[in-house]
Design a protein around this motif. Structure first.
Motif, mmCIF file in Angstrom:
data_model
loop_
_atom_site.group_PDB
_atom_site.id
_atom_site.type_symbol
_atom_site.label_atom_id
_atom_site.label_comp_id
_atom_site.label_asym_id
_atom_site.label_seq_id
_atom_site.Cartn_x
_atom_site.Cartn_y
_atom_site.Cartn_z
ATOM 1 N N LYS A 65 51.256 19.801 -15.077
ATOM 2 C CA LYS A 65 50.005 19.139 -15.450
ATOM 3 C C LYS A 65 48.819 19.839 -14.796
ATOM 4 C CE LYS A 65 51.791 14.500 -16.267
ATOM 5 N NZ LYS A 65 51.843 13.112 -15.772
ATOM 6 N N SER A 66 48.985 20.216 -13.526
ATOM 7 C CA SER A 66 47.922 20.900 -12.805
ATOM 8 C C SER A 66 47.585 22.230 -13.466
ATOM 9 C CB SER A 66 48.353 21.130 -11.351
ATOM 10 O OG SER A 66 47.431 21.929 -10.675
ATOM 11 N N LEU A 67 48.603 22.991 -13.839
ATOM 12 C CA LEU A 67 48.370 24.267 -14.516
ATOM 13 C C LEU A 67 47.668 24.067 -15.856
ATOM 14 C CD1 LEU A 67 51.695 26.177 -13.782
ATOM 15 C CD2 LEU A 67 49.432 26.707 -12.912
ATOM 16 N N MET A 68 48.070 23.044 -16.572
ATOM 17 C CA MET A 68 47.445 22.766 -17.868
ATOM 18 C C MET A 68 45.970 22.397 -17.686
ATOM 19 S SD MET A 68 49.545 23.305 -20.321
ATOM 20 C CE MET A 68 48.730 22.481 -21.654
ATOM 21 N N LEU A 69 45.679 21.545 -16.688
ATOM 22 C CA LEU A 69 44.293 21.146 -16.443
ATOM 23 C C LEU A 69 43.449 22.345 -16.023
ATOM 24 C CD1 LEU A 69 44.776 17.733 -14.602
ATOM 25 C CD2 LEU A 69 43.871 18.109 -16.899
ATOM 26 N N ARG A 70 44.013 23.220 -15.166
ATOM 27 C CA ARG A 70 43.282 24.422 -14.747
ATOM 28 C C ARG A 70 42.994 25.325 -15.938
ATOM 29 N NH1 ARG A 70 46.758 26.440 -10.172
ATOM 30 N NH2 ARG A 70 46.754 24.516 -9.016
ATOM 31 N N ALA A 71 44.000 25.489 -16.803
ATOM 32 C CA ALA A 71 43.823 26.342 -17.975
ATOM 33 C C ALA A 71 42.744 25.769 -18.898
ATOM 34 C CB ALA A 71 45.144 26.501 -18.720
ATOM 35 N N GLU A 72 42.760 24.451 -19.098
ATOM 36 C CA GLU A 72 41.751 23.820 -19.946
ATOM 37 C C GLU A 72 40.354 23.981 -19.348
ATOM 38 O OE1 GLU A 72 42.918 19.763 -20.498
ATOM 39 O OE2 GLU A 72 44.680 20.287 -21.698
ATOM 40 N N ALA A 73 40.258 23.790 -18.013
ATOM 41 C CA ALA A 73 38.961 23.936 -17.347
ATOM 42 C C ALA A 73 38.463 25.370 -17.447
ATOM 43 C CB ALA A 73 39.067 23.510 -15.886
ATOM 44 N N GLN A 74 39.350 26.317 -17.283
ATOM 45 C CA GLN A 74 38.976 27.730 -17.385
ATOM 46 C C GLN A 74 38.508 28.056 -18.807
ATOM 47 O OE1 GLN A 74 42.160 30.343 -16.192
ATOM 48 N NE2 GLN A 74 40.819 31.361 -14.716
ATOM 49 N N ALA A 75 39.200 27.509 -19.790
ATOM 50 C CA ALA A 75 38.811 27.747 -21.182
ATOM 51 C C ALA A 75 37.428 27.155 -21.459
ATOM 52 C CB ALA A 75 39.847 27.154 -22.128
ATOM 53 N N LYS A 76 37.177 25.940 -20.968
ATOM 54 C CA LYS A 76 35.870 25.313 -21.170
ATOM 55 C C LYS A 76 34.783 26.116 -20.474
ATOM 56 C CE LYS A 76 37.457 20.576 -21.846
ATOM 57 N NZ LYS A 76 37.511 19.223 -21.278
ATOM 58 N N GLY A 77 35.086 26.577 -19.254
ATOM 59 C CA GLY A 77 34.116 27.389 -18.525
ATOM 60 C C GLY A 77 33.812 28.685 -19.260
ATOM 61 N N SER A 78 34.834 29.314 -19.802
ATOM 62 C CA SER A 78 34.631 30.551 -20.564
ATOM 63 C C SER A 78 33.778 30.294 -21.796
ATOM 64 C CB SER A 78 35.972 31.141 -20.982
ATOM 65 O OG SER A 78 36.710 31.509 -19.848
ATOM 66 N N ASN A 79 34.040 29.177 -22.470
ATOM 67 C CA ASN A 79 33.231 28.825 -23.645
ATOM 68 C C ASN A 79 31.774 28.615 -23.261
ATOM 69 O OD1 ASN A 79 35.311 28.974 -25.491
ATOM 70 N ND2 ASN A 79 35.831 26.806 -25.326
ATOM 71 N N LEU A 80 31.538 27.913 -22.136
ATOM 72 C CA LEU A 80 30.165 27.665 -21.698
ATOM 73 C C LEU A 80 29.456 28.963 -21.328
ATOM 74 C CD1 LEU A 80 30.605 24.448 -19.524
ATOM 75 C CD2 LEU A 80 29.496 24.642 -21.741
ATOM 76 N N ILE A 81 30.160 29.864 -20.653
ATOM 77 C CA ILE A 81 29.564 31.152 -20.290
ATOM 78 C C ILE A 81 29.257 31.956 -21.551
ATOM 79 C CG2 ILE A 81 30.046 33.377 -19.193
ATOM 80 C CD1 ILE A 81 31.484 31.817 -16.967
ATOM 81 N N GLY A 82 30.175 31.942 -22.502
ATOM 82 C CA GLY A 82 29.933 32.642 -23.773
ATOM 83 C C GLY A 82 28.706 32.100 -24.484
ATOM 84 N N LYS A 83 28.559 30.778 -24.523
ATOM 85 C CA LYS A 83 27.383 30.170 -25.161
ATOM 86 C C LYS A 83 26.105 30.557 -24.414
ATOM 87 C CE LYS A 83 29.770 26.185 -27.115
ATOM 88 N NZ LYS A 83 29.985 24.730 -27.010
ATOM 89 N N ALA A 84 26.189 30.573 -23.093
ATOM 90 C CA ALA A 84 25.014 30.947 -22.302
ATOM 91 C C ALA A 84 24.631 32.397 -22.559
ATOM 92 C CB ALA A 84 25.293 30.731 -20.816
ATOM 93 N N TYR A 85 25.622 33.289 -22.673
ATOM 94 C CA TYR A 85 25.342 34.690 -22.973
ATOM 95 C C TYR A 85 24.641 34.820 -24.338
ATOM 96 C CZ TYR A 85 28.095 36.720 -19.128
ATOM 97 O OH TYR A 85 28.559 37.100 -17.919
ATOM 98 N N LYS A 86 25.137 34.062 -25.302
ATOM 99 C CA LYS A 86 24.566 34.149 -26.652
ATOM 100 C C LYS A 86 23.142 33.595 -26.689
ATOM 101 C CE LYS A 86 28.903 33.903 -29.183
ATOM 102 N NZ LYS A 86 29.771 33.075 -30.028
ATOM 103 N N SER A 87 22.921 32.476 -25.990
ATOM 104 C CA SER A 87 21.622 31.811 -26.069
ATOM 105 C C SER A 87 20.563 32.476 -25.194
ATOM 106 C CB SER A 87 21.750 30.335 -25.689
ATOM 107 O OG SER A 87 22.091 30.230 -24.317
#
Length: 163
Positions: A65-87
């Motif tokens: 569960k911990s690994l899954m939560l970390r992976a989800e958080a990392q994915a969300k963080g990557s998405n946010l950084i990608g959006k910030a780069y684009k904007s």
């Protein structure tokens, strides 16, 4: 008289038979008691093994569960950084500057650490010798003894004594 002796003999034989029966029952009871104890020990070992297995299962599930939560958080963080780069194109420059500062800070800390550990490499031989003497408890200035028994130290290159 012979009948009394015969009755006594029969009584003794019956007593011996009863004693043997009691000994057999005691031995049988002891064996049963040992079997019960061994069974109880085996049951306890089994319960401990089951509890250990359950703990390992719970640990593995929590880790997953911990690994899954970390992976989800990392994915969300990557998405946010990608959006910030684009904007915001300035975001890339800001991140680059922060990374440069972080790298420079680490390099400076490493350099300070290396210089601290190897400060003798930067000192002259005379300075190293004087520091070694000071650390050993010796003074680089020679003491001067007087007739009065007082010890004074030389002031400087002229060798004038200070009382």
């Amino acid at each position: 008289m012979a009948k009394v002796k015969q009755i006594e003999l029969e009584a003794k034989q019956k007593a011996q038979a009863i004693q043997q029966e009691i000994a057999l029952l005691k031995a049988k009871g002891e064996a049963e008691r040992k079997q019960i104890i061994e069974k109880a020990k085996a049951d306890v070992r089994l319960l401990i093994a089951k509890a250990d297995a359950k703990c390992e299962t719970v640990r593995a599930e929590a880790s997953a569960k911990s690994l899954m939560l970390r992976a989800e958080a990392q994915a969300k963080g990557s998405n946010l950084i990608g959006k910030a780069y684009k904007s915001s194109p300035g975001f890339v420059e800001l991140k680059t500057e922060k990374m440069k500062q972080e790298i420079m800070g680490k390099r400076a800390a490493t350099l300070v650490s290396a210089l601290t550990r190897n400060k003798a490499a930067l000192m002259s031989y005379d300075t190293q010798r004087e520091l070694a003497l000071l650390e050993a408890g010796f003074s680089p200035i020679a003491p001067v003894a007087f007739k009065s028994g007082h010890i004074a130290f030389a002031d400087g290159p002229e060798g004038k004594a200070n009382v």
